[in-house]
Design a protein around this motif. Structure first.
Motif, PDB file in Angstrom:
ATOM      1  N   ASP A 271      29.887  68.961  86.129  1.00  0.00           N
ATOM      2  CA  ASP A 271      31.077  68.186  86.532  1.00  0.00           C
ATOM      3  C   ASP A 271      32.163  68.284  85.463  1.00  0.00           C
ATOM      4  O   ASP A 271      33.353  68.342  85.775  1.00  0.00           O
ATOM      5  CB  ASP A 271      30.717  66.700  86.714  1.00  0.00           C
ATOM      6  N   VAL A 272      31.740  68.275  84.199  1.00  0.00           N
ATOM      7  CA  VAL A 272      32.734  68.365  83.117  1.00  0.00           C
ATOM      8  C   VAL A 272      33.405  69.739  83.156  1.00  0.00           C
ATOM      9  O   VAL A 272      34.634  69.856  83.099  1.00  0.00           O
ATOM     10  CB  VAL A 272      32.097  68.110  81.732  1.00  0.00           C
ATOM     11  N   MET A 273      32.585  70.775  83.269  1.00  0.00           N
ATOM     12  CA  MET A 273      33.157  72.130  83.324  1.00  0.00           C
ATOM     13  C   MET A 273      34.188  72.228  84.440  1.00  0.00           C
ATOM     14  O   MET A 273      35.249  72.827  84.289  1.00  0.00           O
ATOM     15  CB  MET A 273      32.057  73.181  83.582  1.00  0.00           C
ATOM     16  N   HIS A 274      33.837  71.596  85.551  1.00  0.00           N
ATOM     17  CA  HIS A 274      34.697  71.624  86.727  1.00  0.00           C
ATOM     18  C   HIS A 274      36.030  70.907  86.441  1.00  0.00           C
ATOM     19  O   HIS A 274      37.068  71.259  86.990  1.00  0.00           O
ATOM     20  CB  HIS A 274      33.915  70.929  87.843  1.00  0.00           C
ATOM     21  N   ALA A 275      35.967  69.884  85.568  1.00  0.00           N
ATOM     22  CA  ALA A 275      37.169  69.073  85.313  1.00  0.00           C
ATOM     23  C   ALA A 275      38.050  69.637  84.193  1.00  0.00           C
ATOM     24  O   ALA A 275      39.176  69.183  84.002  1.00  0.00           O
ATOM     25  CB  ALA A 275      36.752  67.641  84.975  1.00  0.00           C
ATOM     26  N   ILE A 276      37.529  70.603  83.432  1.00  0.00           N
ATOM     27  CA  ILE A 276      38.359  71.123  82.337  1.00  0.00           C
ATOM     28  C   ILE A 276      39.550  71.893  82.922  1.00  0.00           C
ATOM     29  O   ILE A 276      39.383  72.770  83.763  1.00  0.00           O
ATOM     30  CB  ILE A 276      37.550  72.041  81.385  1.00  0.00           C
ATOM     31  N   ARG A 277      40.726  71.525  82.457  1.00  0.00           N
ATOM     32  CA  ARG A 277      41.947  72.152  82.976  1.00  0.00           C
ATOM     33  C   ARG A 277      42.006  73.610  82.523  1.00  0.00           C
ATOM     34  O   ARG A 277      41.904  73.885  81.321  1.00  0.00           O
ATOM     35  CB  ARG A 277      43.158  71.387  82.426  1.00  0.00           C
ATOM     36  N   PRO A 278      42.163  74.547  83.472  1.00  0.00           N
ATOM     37  CA  PRO A 278      42.225  75.957  83.060  1.00  0.00           C
ATOM     38  C   PRO A 278      43.460  76.221  82.197  1.00  0.00           C
ATOM     39  O   PRO A 278      44.480  75.561  82.352  1.00  0.00           O
ATOM     40  CB  PRO A 278      42.342  76.722  84.379  1.00  0.00           C
ATOM     41  N   ILE A 279      43.319  77.149  81.286  1.00  0.00           N
ATOM     42  CA  ILE A 279      44.453  77.555  80.443  1.00  0.00           C
ATOM     43  C   ILE A 279      44.947  78.891  81.016  1.00  0.00           C
ATOM     44  O   ILE A 279      44.183  79.846  81.113  1.00  0.00           O
ATOM     45  CB  ILE A 279      43.983  77.736  78.978  1.00  0.00           C
ATOM     46  N   SER A 280      46.209  78.942  81.418  1.00  0.00           N
ATOM     47  CA  SER A 280      46.709  80.189  82.015  1.00  0.00           C
ATOM     48  C   SER A 280      47.107  81.160  80.905  1.00  0.00           C
ATOM     49  O   SER A 280      47.253  80.768  79.746  1.00  0.00           O
ATOM     50  CB  SER A 280      47.926  79.892  82.897  1.00  0.00           C
ATOM     51  N   ALA A 281      47.304  82.419  81.291  1.00  0.00           N
ATOM     52  CA  ALA A 281      47.672  83.440  80.304  1.00  0.00           C
ATOM     53  C   ALA A 281      48.933  83.011  79.532  1.00  0.00           C
ATOM     54  O   ALA A 281      49.034  83.197  78.322  1.00  0.00           O
ATOM     55  CB  ALA A 281      47.887  84.782  80.988  1.00  0.00           C
ATOM     56  N   LEU A 456      40.578  85.526  76.402  1.00  0.00           N
ATOM     57  CA  LEU A 456      40.023  86.815  75.971  1.00  0.00           C
ATOM     58  C   LEU A 456      40.962  87.957  76.341  1.00  0.00           C
ATOM     59  O   LEU A 456      41.196  88.867  75.547  1.00  0.00           O
ATOM     60  CB  LEU A 456      38.651  87.037  76.628  1.00  0.00           C
ATOM     61  N   GLU A 457      41.518  87.877  77.547  1.00  0.00           N
ATOM     62  CA  GLU A 457      42.384  88.967  78.005  1.00  0.00           C
ATOM     63  C   GLU A 457      43.682  89.026  77.209  1.00  0.00           C
ATOM     64  O   GLU A 457      44.117  90.108  76.798  1.00  0.00           O
ATOM     65  CB  GLU A 457      42.664  88.807  79.508  1.00  0.00           C
ATOM     66  N   VAL A 458      44.280  87.879  76.988  1.00  0.00           N
ATOM     67  CA  VAL A 458      45.544  87.873  76.230  1.00  0.00           C
ATOM     68  C   VAL A 458      45.303  88.367  74.799  1.00  0.00           C
ATOM     69  O   VAL A 458      46.068  89.164  74.257  1.00  0.00           O
ATOM     70  CB  VAL A 458      46.175  86.458  76.240  1.00  0.00           C
ATOM     71  N   TRP A 459      44.203  87.928  74.204  1.00  0.00           N
ATOM     72  CA  TRP A 459      43.926  88.336  72.824  1.00  0.00           C
ATOM     73  C   TRP A 459      43.626  89.830  72.725  1.00  0.00           C
ATOM     74  O   TRP A 459      43.953  90.479  71.741  1.00  0.00           O
ATOM     75  CB  TRP A 459      42.743  87.530  72.255  1.00  0.00           C
ATOM     76  N   GLU A 460      42.981  90.333  73.751  1.00  0.00           N
ATOM     77  CA  GLU A 460      42.657  91.753  73.700  1.00  0.00           C
ATOM     78  C   GLU A 460      43.911  92.601  73.911  1.00  0.00           C
ATOM     79  O   GLU A 460      44.117  93.606  73.236  1.00  0.00           O
ATOM     80  CB  GLU A 460      41.604  92.080  74.760  1.00  0.00           C
ATOM     81  N   ALA A 461      44.735  92.160  74.836  1.00  0.00           N
ATOM     82  CA  ALA A 461      45.950  92.927  75.138  1.00  0.00           C
ATOM     83  C   ALA A 461      46.972  92.842  73.997  1.00  0.00           C
ATOM     84  O   ALA A 461      47.844  93.695  73.882  1.00  0.00           O
ATOM     85  CB  ALA A 461      46.570  92.426  76.440  1.00  0.00           C
ATOM     86  N   ASN A 462      46.883  91.806  73.194  1.00  0.00           N
ATOM     87  CA  ASN A 462      47.849  91.617  72.099  1.00  0.00           C
ATOM     88  C   ASN A 462      47.128  91.484  70.773  1.00  0.00           C
ATOM     89  O   ASN A 462      46.907  90.376  70.290  1.00  0.00           O
ATOM     90  CB  ASN A 462      48.676  90.353  72.331  1.00  0.00           C
ATOM     91  N   PRO A 463      46.750  92.605  70.171  1.00  0.00           N
ATOM     92  CA  PRO A 463      46.034  92.522  68.888  1.00  0.00           C
ATOM     93  C   PRO A 463      46.812  91.669  67.884  1.00  0.00           C
ATOM     94  O   PRO A 463      48.043  91.704  67.860  1.00  0.00           O
ATOM     95  CB  PRO A 463      45.955  93.974  68.434  1.00  0.00           C
ATOM     96  N   ALA A 464      46.063  90.908  67.098  1.00  0.00           N
ATOM     97  CA  ALA A 464      46.713  90.022  66.120  1.00  0.00           C
ATOM     98  C   ALA A 464      47.462  90.862  65.094  1.00  0.00           C
ATOM     99  O   ALA A 464      46.937  91.859  64.603  1.00  0.00           O
ATOM    100  CB  ALA A 464      45.668  89.169  65.433  1.00  0.00           C
ATOM    101  N   THR A 465      48.682  90.472  64.780  1.00  0.00           N
ATOM    102  CA  THR A 465      49.459  91.239  63.804  1.00  0.00           C
ATOM    103  C   THR A 465      49.275  90.669  62.399  1.00  0.00           C
ATOM    104  O   THR A 465      49.669  91.291  61.420  1.00  0.00           O
ATOM    105  CB  THR A 465      50.962  91.188  64.153  1.00  0.00           C
TER     106      THR A 465
END
Ligand code: BG6
Length: 495
Positions: A271-281, A456-465
Motif C-alpha cells: 500500500d505504501v509503494m502504491h501511495a508513493i508519488r512518482p517522480i517524472s523525468a 535511472l534513465e535521466v542519470w544514464e542519459a545525462n552523465p554527471a559532469t
C-alpha cells in the motif's frame, strides 16, 4: 522446535555468498538447535570439490565469519556430516535429474517427504536456467514442500526484473518464491514494527499532524571493495534504494496490519509503494541527487577515489551516493516529506531513521531561554549500536530559565544482554519454516523498479559532469544539501 525434515540445496555452493554468509548462518542455527534433526545440505557447483574438501572450505568461512566460531571438533563433525556435494553444470538438464534422484533417495532414507529448499546463491543471469532445470525435472511441482530462494540484484531495471520473474513464475507459484532483502531480517528493522504496533503511545502521533518529516540514512564507511565488477553496473540507487531503503520507508509509513502474517504485512507494505508519488523525468533534478566519492581521508588513512578503484572505469558515471525526496500520497502522510540518503565512504557507519516532530505552535519562553530550533526527534538506530533515542528539550538546572536539548537512550544490547541473530539466520530459519513474512513479493519489487526508472534513465542519459563531487570521509555532495534545503530543512547529524 519441532520441524519437518529438510534438504537444503545450495546452488553456487563454492561462491562467496555461501562461504561468507549462508554457511556461517546455518552453522549458528545448528548450534542454537534451530535446524531440523533430519537436515541435509546438498551443495551444487561447477567447481572441483568433494564432500570432504567442501566441508573443509566451509569450516574456514565459519571460523572467520560466524558469530561464535566452532566450539569443538565434535560439534563440527556432527554438523559437517550433513554436507554433500554434487559437481554439476547448471545449464545441463542431467544435473537436475541427478539431483532429483538424490532427493528421492533421501526421502526413502528418512521414510518421509522432506521439505526442499532450492537456494540460488549464484549470479542472477543463472536464475532462469536453474528455475527451468528444476521445473523440467519435476522439482517445482510439490507446491507445499518445494521453495526457491533468490537474492538481489533482481534485475537491472524494470524490464529485466520482469524477465527474471517470468522465468521463476513459469515453474514456481508465488507462494514458493522467497526473495531476500536481508535488511528485513535484521532484528532492529523488525523492531520498527514492535515499536509502532506493540505500544499504544506512538501510533496517535505517527502522522502528518505531529511529524514534520522523516529522514532515512544508511551511511557506510567502506568503499566499493572488490565488488567493482557488480557495482559499476549498479550504483547506489539500484544497490541500496531499490531494495533496502524503500523497505525501511514502507515499514515506518505502513498502516497497522490486522494480523501479523505474511499476507497482511506484505499488503500493507505494498500500500505504501502504491501511495508513493512518482517522480517524472522532468522532476528528477529537483527530487534526486547523486554523488561519487573522490580521494580522501578515512580515520587517518588516505583512500583512493572511486574512479581509481580496481575494476572501475576512469570516467565512471556510477553513483556511490544518492539522496531522494519522496512523498507518500495518503491521509496519514500528506505533506510530510521522506528524505532518503545512502552512500559509500561517508564519515561514519550509521543506519538510522529519524522522525522529526513539528515545532511547538507557540513560543512562550523568553528568547533568553535559548529555545531555538530544537524540536523533538525520535531516532530508530539500526546499526551499529541498535537502539532508540528520544531527543527533547529540558530545563538546565540553576536559577536561570535556560533550555537545552537532552536525550533518552535505549540500547538493545544493554536491555537484552544477548547478541542478536544475523539477518541471514533469521531469514534462513523462516524459509525452512515456510514463513514468507520477511520476504518481498513480486509486486513490491516491481513497484520499486517502476518508481526508480525515470531517475535511472535521466542519470544514464545525462552523465554527471561534476564527478567526483564529494571527498571520501565527508557527508556527500553539495547537491544533497540543496535537495533538502528546497523545503527549508537540513539533514540532521546521525545520533
Ligand atoms: C548490500 C549492498 O545489499 O548491503 C552493499 O549490496 C551494502 O553494497 C550492504 O554494503 C549493506 O548491508 P549491511 O548488512 O552490511 O548493512
Amino acid at each position: 522446535p519441532q520441524q519437518q525434515p529438510t534438504v537444503f540445496v545450495l546452488f553456487g555452493a563454492g561462491g562467496d555468498l555461501s562461504w561468507r554468509l549462508i554457511l556461517p548462518a546455518l552453522f549458528n542455527l545448528y548450534l542454537d538447535k534451530y535446524l531440523p534433526e533430519q537436515w541435509l545440505l546438498i551443495g551444487v557447483d561447477r567447481q572441483d570439490y568433494d564432500q570432504h574438501s567442501l566441508a573443509q572450505h566451509y569450516r574456514e568461512g565459519i571460523q572467520q565469519y560466524s558469530r561464535r566460531g566452532i566450539p569443538d571438533d565434535k560439534t563440527w563433525q556432527s554438523f559437517s556430516q550433513a554436507l554433500r556435494y554434487q559437481q554439476a553444470d547448471i545449464t545441463d538438464p542431467t544435473s537436475y535429474t541427478q539431483l532429483a534422484k538424490a532427493l528421492v533417495e533421501q526421502d526413502k532414507t528418512w521414510h518421509g517427504k522432506a521439505e526442499r529448499v532450492f537456494y540460488l546463491a549464484t549470479p542472477p543471469f543463472l536464475f532462469a536456467d536453474i528455475a527451468k532445470g528444476l521445473g523440467e525435472a519435476n522439482l517445482a511441482k510439490a507446491r507445499q514442500r518445494a521453495r526457491i530462494v533468490v537474492e538481489k540484484p533482481l534485475g537491472h531495471d524494470l524490464e529485466s526484473f520482469r524477465g527474471i520473474n517470468q522465468a521463476l513464475n513459469h515453474y514456481f507459484q508465488e507462494s514458493q518464491i522467497y526473495r531476500i532483502d536481508h535488511f528485513l531480517g535484521k532484528e532492529t528493522v523488525q523492531n520498527i514494527l514492535a515499536l509502532r504496533f506493540a505500544n499504544p503511545i506512538f501510533e496517535p502521533i505517527w502522522n502528518r499532524r505531529y511529524i514534520d518529516h522523516i529522514a532515512i540514512t544508511v551511511a557506510e564507511t567502506l568503499g566499493v571493495e572488490h565488488r567493482a565488477n557488480y557495482y559499476e553496473g549498479a550504483g547506489a540507487l539500484r544497490d541500496m534504494v531499490q531494495n533496502h531503503l524503500l523497505q525501511l520507508l514502507c515499514l515506518v509509513a505502513m498502516e497497522p496490519p490486522v494480523v501479523f502474517d505474511a499476507h497482511d504485512l506484505r499488503d500493507r507494505r505494498m500500500d505504501v509503494m502504491h501511495a508513493i508519488r512518482p517522480i517524472s523525468a522532468e522532476e528528477v533534478q529537483r527530487y534526486a541527487a547523486r554523488g561519487q566519492y573522490g580521494a580522501g581521508w578515512m580515520n587517518g588513512t588516505q583512500v583512493p577515489a572511486y574512479r581509481e578503484e580496481k575494476g572501475v572505469a576512469p570516467d565512471s558515471n556510477t553513483e556511490t551516493y544518492c539522496a531522494l525526496e519522496f512523498h507518500v500520497d495518503n491521509w496519514r502522510w500528506q505533506g510530510v516529506p521522506f528524505y532518503l540518503r545512502t552512500g559509500k565512504r561517508l564519515p561514519v557507519e550509521a543506519s538510522e531513521i529519524s522522525i522529526r516532530f513539528q515545532d511547538i505552535p507557540h513560543q512562550a519562553f523568553p528568547t533568553s531561554a535559548g529555545l531555538n530550533a530544537q524540536p523533538a526527534q525520535l531516532v530508530i538506530r539500526l546499526q551499529p549500536e541498535e537502539g532508540i533515542v528520544l531527543k527533547f528539550m529540558a530545563k538546565q538546572p540553576g536559577p536561570h530559565l535556560v533550555l537545552r536539548p537532552v536525550e533518552m537512550r535505549f540500547s538493545y544490547q544493554e536491555a537484552f544482554q544477548a547478541t542478536s541473530p544475523t539477518a541471514y539466520e533469521t531469514l534462513l530459519w523462516d524459509i525452512m519454516k515456510g514463513d514468507a513474512t520477511l520476504f518481498t513479493r513480486a509486486d513490491q519489487v516491481e513497484a520499486a523498479w517502476r518508481l526508480l526508472m525515470p531517475i535511472l534513465e535521466v542519470w544514464e542519459a545525462n552523465p554527471a559532469t561534476d564527478f567526483p563531487n564529494y571527498r571520501a570521509g565527508t557527508w556527500g555532495p553539495e547537491a544533497a544539501e540543496v535537495l533538502i534545503a528546497h523545503s527549508g530543512r537540513s539533514w540532521l547529524a546521525p545520533t
